[in-house]
Motif scaffolding. Structure first.
Motif, short mmCIF file in Angstrom:
data_model
loop_
_atom_site.label_atom_id
_atom_site.label_comp_id
_atom_site.label_asym_id
_atom_site.label_seq_id
_atom_site.Cartn_x
_atom_site.Cartn_y
_atom_site.Cartn_z
N PRO A 1 0.87 -1.14 -0.05
CA PRO A 1 0.05 -0.03 -0.13
C PRO A 1 0.87 1.01 -0.15
O PRO A 1 1.82 1.15 0.58
CB PRO A 1 -0.76 0.10 1.34
N GLY A 2 0.30 2.39 -0.58
CA GLY A 2 0.98 3.55 -0.76
C GLY A 2 0.33 4.72 -1.27
O GLY A 2 -0.80 4.44 -1.61
N ILE A 3 1.10 5.70 -1.81
CA ILE A 3 0.73 6.96 -2.21
C ILE A 3 1.27 7.04 -3.50
O ILE A 3 2.48 6.86 -3.57
CB ILE A 3 0.63 8.13 -1.62
N VAL A 4 0.72 7.40 -4.90
CA VAL A 4 1.30 7.55 -5.95
C VAL A 4 2.20 8.81 -6.04
O VAL A 4 1.44 9.87 -5.76
CB VAL A 4 0.52 7.41 -7.04
N SER A 5 3.21 8.92 -6.00
CA SER A 5 4.35 10.03 -5.89
C SER A 5 4.19 10.86 -7.34
O SER A 5 3.68 11.88 -7.55
CB SER A 5 5.66 10.03 -5.47
N ARG A 6 4.32 10.15 -8.30
CA ARG A 6 4.50 10.48 -9.73
C ARG A 6 4.66 9.43 -10.74
O ARG A 6 5.43 8.22 -10.21
CB ARG A 6 5.41 11.84 -10.00
N TYR A 7 4.19 9.59 -11.91
CA TYR A 7 4.80 8.64 -13.02
C TYR A 7 5.94 9.37 -13.61
O TYR A 7 6.00 10.56 -13.57
CB TYR A 7 3.41 8.94 -14.07
N THR A 8 6.72 8.35 -14.27
CA THR A 8 8.07 9.10 -14.72
C THR A 8 8.02 8.72 -16.23
O THR A 8 8.92 8.80 -16.89
CB THR A 8 9.41 8.34 -14.21
N VAL A 9 6.97 8.03 -16.67
CA VAL A 9 6.66 7.89 -18.06
C VAL A 9 5.16 8.35 -18.51
O VAL A 9 4.49 8.75 -17.61
CB VAL A 9 6.59 6.30 -18.30
N GLU A 10 4.70 8.51 -19.70
CA GLU A 10 3.57 9.04 -20.50
C GLU A 10 3.04 7.81 -21.21
O GLU A 10 3.75 6.94 -21.51
CB GLU A 10 3.78 10.23 -21.24
N VAL A 11 1.82 7.78 -21.40
CA VAL A 11 0.94 7.01 -22.11
C VAL A 11 1.59 7.03 -23.52
O VAL A 11 1.85 8.17 -24.21
CB VAL A 11 -0.38 7.38 -22.13
N GLY A 12 1.96 5.91 -24.36
CA GLY A 12 2.52 5.96 -25.63
C GLY A 12 3.90 5.88 -25.38
O GLY A 12 4.38 5.36 -26.60
N GLN A 13 4.60 6.03 -24.39
CA GLN A 13 5.74 6.06 -24.43
C GLN A 13 6.72 4.62 -24.43
O GLN A 13 5.93 3.67 -24.09
CB GLN A 13 6.61 6.69 -23.22
#
Ligand code: CO
Length: 620
Positions: free
Chosen positions: A551-563
């Motif tokens: 369990p946790g909290i999403v800090s950030r994505y390091t990629v984008e959709v389509g990458q």
């Protein structure tokens, strides 16, 4: 011969940090503080350590006001705080301008003695704070964290008398007013204490103070041998919050020394009355008190050296991932992880970092998942490790680390840009008060939440309200709470909810139980609105998924959709167990979907990314 023994009282800081998760409220300390001022203590430790974080995060009490209140109630007693060097009262290194502003402001709000330590005993991490303390004209107590490599006794190639004497000499050169030995795990053995104190007294002319914990059961003996070796001052606290993982009690110390040349000349009767008052308020805090074990000492700490607070953290971390049965494996893994990482002393923040890495090593394989904090540490951002990390571990940890693959040798503080201006900017709509600016600079998320509460923009959340008075006879029982009052609005269900079958009069019912405040606890970290829980996504046949391993909290994505990504490329960063962890893509492919939003609370197994596999990036 040495003069009378001086005593510092830790009741208002370390004692309740050790036993009550730092939850003691100001209203319950005030009546004692006023009386304690008449005793003639060497100092009273009232601030710092975890108290700053806990007051803003859990209690909705302003730590700055708390300090000013202590000053008002105890004008005749030097007030002491515990300062984590460049990390102040937080869990990361701050910029020099934050350190200078914080120390200066704490001095003007009432701190007289700054007990400054660095978890790695790297004096470069103390230099900015030390200069700021001297500039403010306050007492600089520089602190050596006591540690051993293994086996419970001092000596060996790293933590030996020469090592400690050298630390003291460096601190004397840095203009320390006194030296403190900080035995945070309660592992300093009595005869080692004798040798250590004698060596430190021989190495410098400075007063030496001992701070120890009762955890392993040696502290009373250790304090006595330190006194025989000529220690100038020791820490103790009021009996109701003494022993266990806290400090030795002050009361028996007074009588033990009565009539000797080290007689501390403290009056026992008012201290007993203060203890009575403390006893009368403590039942309210029973939910934070560890009362499940019969033993008041933890003899195992003699081999694993793990501070009590750290064990309760490990237990709750493992419980959250349904792996409490692996606690023994984690306790075995901690010394191995610590050796790999160059024997960092197990004190905040290293204790949490090593503990969490050991949990990861057990659950996911050794160094398969490495927190950002451990990467930063191996890179040198926390300072110089006591010993070199194992080369293969260092290589594995720093693989793909964005700052570089070879550790730095500069002072970490030199790498941090000034931070005060942006903190002022961030809170200026709400406040220009330096109290608030510093609270935000130290804790942007929980600090901002507290500042909004403090200025009346948000209500005090239920879970931050003072504990309810226990029924008169209900000592050590849970506070009386209405159990069956219907809630006007159902709170959101958290990932901690568990289902139970309940059998009543021969019929079975299925109920779900969710600890009060669970959902809010998660949401507390989640900054943006709409962070909420995820809608369940699943990969289609042939697709790969990145799932939350805990369990946790999403800090950030390091990629984008389509990458396009390669196997092993970081896809998403989640904050879990207070650490940031990058989760890698299991395959080479194209990112099809990123179902979570920044700040979302995720449960173990939630899908955070769906990858459509293709050949390695760049190969086709
Ligand atoms: Co302590």
């Amino acid at each position: 011969m040495p003069a009378l023994l001086r005593i510092s009282d830790t009741t208002f800081r370390d004692a309740h940090q050790s036993l009550l998760a730092t939850r003691l409220r100001m209203a319950d300390m005030e009546p004692i503080a006023a009386r304690m001022d008449g005793l003639g203590l060497y100092s009273a430790e009232v601030w710092g350590g975890a108290t700053f974080d806990a007051a803003t995060r859990f209690l909705a009490e302003d730590p700055w006001e708390r300090l000013r209140t202590f000053k008002k109630l105890m004008p005749n007693t030097p007030l002491m705080m515990l300062l984590r060097g460049q990390s102040l009262v937080g869990y990361r290194s701050y910029a020099d301008d934050v350190v200078e502003a914080f120390v200066g402001h704490a001095a003007s709000a009432g701190i007289d003695v700054f007990r400054v330590f660095d978890a790695l005993n790297d004096e470069r991490n103390l230099s900015t704070a030390a200069r700021a303390v001297k500039k403010a004209g306050k007492h600089l107590q520089m602190t050596i964290c006591y540690s051993v490599t293994h086996g419970g006794r001092m000596g060996g190639p790293i933590f030996n008398l020469d090592y400690y004497a050298e630390r003291a000499r460096v601190m004397a050169e840095m203009d320390a007013d006194s030296i403190c030995v900080k035995d945070m795990a309660g592992i300093l053995a009595p005869y080692d204490a004798y040798d250590l104190v004698a060596a430190l007294k021989a190495a410098t002319n400075l007063p030496v103070q001992l701070h120890t914990h009762y955890t392993s059961g040696m502290a009373s003996m250790t304090v006595l041998k330190a006194i025989e070796a000529g220690i100038d001052a020791v820490d103790a606290c009021l009996a109701p919050l003494a022993l266990r993982t806290s400090q030795p009690a002050i009361e028996p110390l007074i009588i033990s020394l009565k009539g000797t040349e080290r007689d501390p000349a403290l009056d026992l009767d008012p201290i007993l009355e203060m203890g009575d008052h403390l006893e009368s308020v403590l039942p309210k805090y029973s939910e934070h008190m560890e009362t499940t074990r019969a033993a008041v000492i933890d003899a195992k700490v003699l081999s694993h050296q793990i501070p009590g607070g750290m064990i309760s953290n490990l237990v709750s971390q493992l419980r959250e991932v349904d792996a409490l049965d692996r606690l023994d494996e984690v306790l075995d893994e901690i010394p191995r992880t610590r050796k790999d990482l160059g024997y960092p002393p197990l004190v905040t923040p290293m204790s949490q970092m090593v503990g969490t890495q050991a949990v990861s090593n057990v659950l996911f394989g050794r160094y398969k998942m490495v927190s950002r904090q451990i990467k930063d540490y191996v890179y040198g951002l926390y300072g110089r490790p006591v010993a070199d990390a194992a080369p293969d571990v260092a290589k594995a940890v720093l693989e793909g680390y964005e700052r570089g693959q070879s550790p730095i040798t500069t002072r970490p503080g030199d790498l941090i840009e000034p931070e005060m201006e942006s903190a002022r900017e961030a809170v200026k709509e709400l406040s220009t008060d330096l109290d608030d600016v510093l609270t935000y600079a130290l804790y942007p998320t929980t600090g901002m939440r507290f500042i909004r509460i403090k200025h009346g923009l948000d209500p005090v959340p239920d879970e931050m309200q003072p504990p309810i008075e226990a029924a008169a006879a209900g000592r050590r029982q849970a506070p009386a709470q209405p159990v069956a009052a219907p809630l006007s609005q159902a709170p959101p269900k958290s990932s901690r909810a568990k289902a139970f079958n309940v059998y009543l009069d021969g019929r079975a019912y299925r109920v779900e139980v969710d600890p009060v405040g669970s959902a809010q606890r998660g949401a507390a970290h989640a900054a943006p609105a709409g962070g909420g829980r995820l809608t369940l996504k699943a990969p289609a046949a042939g697709e790969a998924a990145v799932a939350a391993p805990m369990p946790g909290i999403v800090s950030r994505y390091t990629v984008e959709v389509g990458q396009r990504v390669d196997a092993g490329d970081a896809v998403v960063v989640i904050e879990s167990m207070k650490m940031e962890n990058s989760l890698p893509s299991p395959v080479a492919g194209t990112v099809r979907e990123l179902p979570a939003s920044q700040g979302a609370t995720v449960a173990k197994g939630d899908i955070l990314a769906i990858i459509t596999p293709v050949g390695p990036a760049g190969s086709g």
